[in-house]
Scaffold this motif. Sequence first.
Motif, mmCIF file in Angstrom:
data_model
loop_
_atom_site.group_PDB
_atom_site.id
_atom_site.type_symbol
_atom_site.label_atom_id
_atom_site.label_comp_id
_atom_site.label_asym_id
_atom_site.label_seq_id
_atom_site.Cartn_x
_atom_site.Cartn_y
_atom_site.Cartn_z
ATOM 1 N N GLY A 22 0.828 -1.208 0.000
ATOM 2 C CA GLY A 22 0.000 0.000 0.000
ATOM 3 C C GLY A 22 0.859 1.254 0.000
ATOM 4 O O GLY A 22 0.554 2.233 -0.698
ATOM 5 N N GLU A 40 -4.344 3.289 8.405
ATOM 6 C CA GLU A 40 -3.716 2.078 8.926
ATOM 7 C C GLU A 40 -4.312 1.705 10.276
ATOM 8 O O GLU A 40 -4.463 2.538 11.152
ATOM 9 N N GLY A 47 2.943 -3.343 8.489
ATOM 10 C CA GLY A 47 2.192 -4.598 8.508
ATOM 11 C C GLY A 47 3.062 -5.770 8.901
ATOM 12 O O GLY A 47 3.774 -5.705 9.910
ATOM 13 N N ALA A 49 5.726 -6.673 7.569
ATOM 14 C CA ALA A 49 7.148 -6.347 7.427
ATOM 15 C C ALA A 49 7.408 -5.058 8.216
ATOM 16 O O ALA A 49 8.089 -4.149 7.743
ATOM 17 N N GLY A 62 7.335 -9.654 11.369
ATOM 18 C CA GLY A 62 7.377 -10.834 10.485
ATOM 19 C C GLY A 62 8.686 -10.849 9.744
ATOM 20 O O GLY A 62 9.684 -11.392 10.211
ATOM 21 N N THR A 296 -5.169 -4.381 2.463
ATOM 22 C CA THR A 296 -5.337 -5.041 3.759
ATOM 23 C C THR A 296 -5.420 -6.557 3.668
ATOM 24 O O THR A 296 -5.196 -7.247 4.652
ATOM 25 N N ALA A 316 0.899 -17.595 10.715
ATOM 26 C CA ALA A 316 2.246 -17.736 11.293
ATOM 27 C C ALA A 316 2.157 -17.798 12.815
ATOM 28 O O ALA A 316 1.330 -17.128 13.427
ATOM 29 N N SER A 384 9.862 -18.171 13.577
ATOM 30 C CA SER A 384 8.471 -18.286 13.133
ATOM 31 C C SER A 384 8.284 -19.594 12.377
ATOM 32 O O SER A 384 9.236 -20.187 11.866
ATOM 33 N N ILE A 440 -2.861 -6.818 12.839
ATOM 34 C CA ILE A 440 -2.869 -6.364 11.434
ATOM 35 C C ILE A 440 -4.118 -6.824 10.683
ATOM 36 O O ILE A 440 -4.178 -6.773 9.460
ATOM 37 N N GLY A 441 -5.099 -7.280 11.440
ATOM 38 C CA GLY A 441 -6.417 -7.496 10.836
ATOM 39 C C GLY A 441 -6.583 -8.784 10.057
ATOM 40 O O GLY A 441 -7.627 -9.021 9.469
ATOM 41 N N LYS A 442 -5.546 -9.635 9.991
ATOM 42 C CA LYS A 442 -5.734 -10.903 9.267
ATOM 43 C C LYS A 442 -4.968 -12.028 9.961
ATOM 44 O O LYS A 442 -3.800 -11.852 10.343
ATOM 45 N N GLY A 481 5.819 -11.950 -0.069
ATOM 46 C CA GLY A 481 7.183 -11.439 0.135
ATOM 47 C C GLY A 481 7.201 -9.927 0.004
ATOM 48 O O GLY A 481 6.349 -9.332 -0.671
ATOM 49 N N SER A 485 5.302 -7.672 -2.795
ATOM 50 C CA SER A 485 4.256 -6.745 -2.338
ATOM 51 C C SER A 485 4.548 -5.332 -2.826
ATOM 52 O O SER A 485 3.635 -4.612 -3.251
HETATM 53 C C1 FAD Z 1 6.523 -14.451 10.077
HETATM 54 C C2 FAD Z 1 6.765 -13.883 8.703
HETATM 55 C C3 FAD Z 1 8.068 -13.814 8.208
HETATM 56 C C4 FAD Z 1 8.304 -13.283 6.935
HETATM 57 N N1 FAD Z 1 9.600 -13.186 6.477
HETATM 58 C C5 FAD Z 1 9.842 -12.562 5.311
HETATM 59 C C6 FAD Z 1 11.182 -12.241 4.935
HETATM 60 O O1 FAD Z 1 12.143 -12.516 5.676
HETATM 61 N N2 FAD Z 1 11.366 -11.600 3.737
HETATM 62 C C7 FAD Z 1 10.310 -11.224 2.933
HETATM 63 O O2 FAD Z 1 10.547 -10.629 1.865
HETATM 64 N N3 FAD Z 1 9.028 -11.493 3.286
HETATM 65 C C8 FAD Z 1 8.769 -12.122 4.463
HETATM 66 N N4 FAD Z 1 7.483 -12.320 4.869
HETATM 67 C C9 FAD Z 1 6.377 -11.921 3.975
HETATM 68 C C10 FAD Z 1 6.170 -10.407 3.957
HETATM 69 O O3 FAD Z 1 6.299 -9.886 5.250
HETATM 70 C C11 FAD Z 1 4.781 -10.078 3.422
HETATM 71 O O4 FAD Z 1 4.507 -10.821 2.244
HETATM 72 C C12 FAD Z 1 4.637 -8.588 3.097
HETATM 73 O O5 FAD Z 1 5.185 -7.793 4.125
HETATM 74 C C13 FAD Z 1 3.159 -8.282 2.912
HETATM 75 O O6 FAD Z 1 2.990 -6.909 2.701
HETATM 76 P P1 FAD Z 1 1.557 -6.352 2.310
HETATM 77 O O7 FAD Z 1 1.717 -4.910 2.039
HETATM 78 O O8 FAD Z 1 0.978 -7.197 1.252
HETATM 79 O O9 FAD Z 1 0.604 -6.622 3.554
HETATM 80 P P2 FAD Z 1 0.710 -6.455 5.115
HETATM 81 O O10 FAD Z 1 2.101 -6.276 5.557
HETATM 82 O O11 FAD Z 1 -0.053 -7.570 5.690
HETATM 83 O O12 FAD Z 1 -0.062 -5.100 5.383
HETATM 84 C C14 FAD Z 1 -1.454 -5.008 5.509
HETATM 85 C C15 FAD Z 1 -1.731 -3.775 6.369
HETATM 86 O O13 FAD Z 1 -3.132 -3.541 6.380
HETATM 87 C C16 FAD Z 1 -3.486 -3.123 7.686
HETATM 88 N N5 FAD Z 1 -4.926 -3.327 7.876
HETATM 89 C C17 FAD Z 1 -5.597 -4.501 7.992
HETATM 90 N N6 FAD Z 1 -6.922 -4.273 8.147
HETATM 91 C C18 FAD Z 1 -7.083 -2.929 8.102
HETATM 92 C C19 FAD Z 1 -8.212 -2.062 8.170
HETATM 93 N N7 FAD Z 1 -9.454 -2.525 8.320
HETATM 94 N N8 FAD Z 1 -8.027 -0.716 8.093
HETATM 95 C C20 FAD Z 1 -6.775 -0.201 7.935
HETATM 96 N N9 FAD Z 1 -5.673 -0.979 7.865
HETATM 97 C C21 FAD Z 1 -5.815 -2.315 7.931
HETATM 98 C C22 FAD Z 1 -2.628 -3.983 8.581
HETATM 99 O O14 FAD Z 1 -2.526 -3.478 9.891
HETATM 100 C C23 FAD Z 1 -1.309 -3.975 7.816
HETATM 101 O O15 FAD Z 1 -0.473 -2.905 8.202
HETATM 102 C C24 FAD Z 1 7.219 -12.823 6.145
HETATM 103 C C25 FAD Z 1 5.908 -12.876 6.647
HETATM 104 C C26 FAD Z 1 5.688 -13.376 7.917
HETATM 105 C C27 FAD Z 1 4.274 -13.388 8.447
#
Ligand code: FAD
Length: 508
Positions: A22, A40, A47, A49, A62, A296, A316, A384, A440-442, A481, A485
């Motif tokens: 985002g 947020e 989120g 990361a 994470g 989200t 996780a 994790s 983080i809502g999920k 990842g 993302s």
């Molecule tokens: C334990 C773990 C280890 C990982 N290790 C790695 C790694 O080493 N390297 C790597 O590249 N990737 C890693 N990943 C994967 C990576 O972290 C994610 O794929 C990436 O950060 C996802 O980003 P995103 O923007 O898609 O979503 P997210 O990071 O999930 O962001 C979603 C956001 O939406 C917000 N939100 C939810 N609902 C609402 C709402 N109703 N209103 C407003 N805000 C809301 C949440 O609070 C969050 O901030 C890991 C993941 C995990 C869980």
Amino acid sequence: MNGKGGSCLEKTVCVIGAGIGGLTAGAYLAKHGYRVTVLEKAATVGGSAGWYVRKNRLFPTGATLAFGLEEHGLLRNMLNELDIDLPATELLHPMDVVLPGKTISIYKDSLDWEAELKKTFPEHSQNVLNFWRNLTKIGESVLAFTETRTALPIETFSGLADILRFVFHHPFSLMRLARFSSYTVEDFMRKYRLEQVTPFRQMLNVQLIDAVQTDVSEAALLPASLALTIYRRGSFSIQNGIGEISKRLADRIEGLGGEILLNSPVGSVSYNKMEKQWEVQSPKCKASFDIIVNNTGVLFGYDPSKAQNRNPDWGAFRLDAVLKEDICRGPLRGKKLPFAYQIVPKSEHSKILREEAGPLYVTFHPSLNKNGETVAGEVMMTASIHTNPKEWILCTKEEYKNKKEKVKNAILSEIEKMMPLKEYVIDAEAGTPLTYQRYIGKAYVGGTSLTVKHAVLKPKSVRSSLPQFYIAGEQVFPGPGTLSSALSGYYASMAVMEDVKKHDYHSR
Ligand SMILES: Cc1cc2nc3c(=O)[nH]c(=O)nc-3n(C[C@H](O)[C@H](O)[C@H](O)COP(=O)(O)OP(=O)(O)OC[C@H]3O[C@@H](n4cnc5c(N)ncnc54)[C@H](O)[C@@H]3O)c2cc1C
């Protein structure tokens, strides 16, 4: 700039969710003159990361390992386009994969890596090397395609033009991609008679489950080839943690006149057809926007028949611990440590861990306080493991508490087998899919597994079936990842700009 943006005439955009996807979308849109508001739910950006503070210590939520930050790397180029500086430390020995009876070190240097493969799989070394060299070529073709920044599926003429340009400049890469498009990793292993070599299979599974959320039997070869070979291009740690990427993206959005509202979960969105506006409600914002970018991973009750997200597969379980620094003088003394460990739990050890879907992913870092300052006398460990959220959601309170304690102890014992750890633990706290749900809502994190169907045949678009409503994040192309993302955020911003140019949505 590698952009395709149209005239935005002060269009308003609400980015819901300040994950890396985002924020990337928001930063590109703000840079192109859109009025960006990011809402947020959590108290920090990033989120899964990002980071959180407990007992005055800064823990990652994470992700810990970053990719694409080498010179001309995919993420580095995006950050440069957004005028964001991000120091990062390149890792020459990013990971050890710990299998029952074997440890395989992953190195950046190709010669070191090939020597490690030969040493670990002496009876199959020629086949393993051939497998890896050809996998690298496929990975290079996937990267060449990714570098064109073409979003899949192709939905517009400009997307088609991008493909034609790719065909023109990389005909051999295209032939390679077409040839292997329906392959799983296991199909490719068969070509080298490696599908039955258990430790080789385990080594690939461990890495694939973390990177593409499924194992060799299902993982699509094309995205998997890049995930498995990316360490030779570069992997990075970031001082103060990977959340720094999101922090800097958020600062950039604000610097460009946008706003970031934390502690502001969006409760509902509704479309006003007459005004062609989205009405958005959160504790800190009740306003109308021309465009929504939903990062989200949740649906907001809209259009369930054409669900924007496929059901993700995993949640996780994590363990964040503060250890006495003496561990570095004692058991870890003089050891050449990798940045991270991926450990396949040994079968005799813990029944509980085997019910979770290994591998166990463990990293050690300097201990930081909430201001990002190093705390003397301590190191930090995060661990994790994948788990099925349903098992946690359906538990009674008592069952939940017991299961959490059991998994936590099993993780500690599993690491203990690698190094005596327990006596150095100052503090250890576990988080479950319900913890993720709360913050983080999920409960399901990591997006959908990159099978041939999801990654190649039917990649999930950043465009939704709703008007002026886009999706970014790990649940859409190119997948899970931080790097993917961030790319999805870029694709979402480009889709917004292309569509605005085409339709010229009215702004108020
Ligand atoms: C334990 C773990 C280890 C990982 N290790 C790695 C790694 O080493 N390297 C790597 O590249 N990737 C890693 N990943 C994967 C990576 O972290 C994610 O794929 C990436 O950060 C996802 O980003 P995103 O923007 O898609 O979503 P997210 O990071 O999930 O962001 C979603 C956001 O939406 C917000 N939100 C939810 N609902 C609402 C709402 N109703 N209103 C407003 N805000 C809301 C949440 O609070 C969050 O901030 C890991 C993941 C995990 C869980």
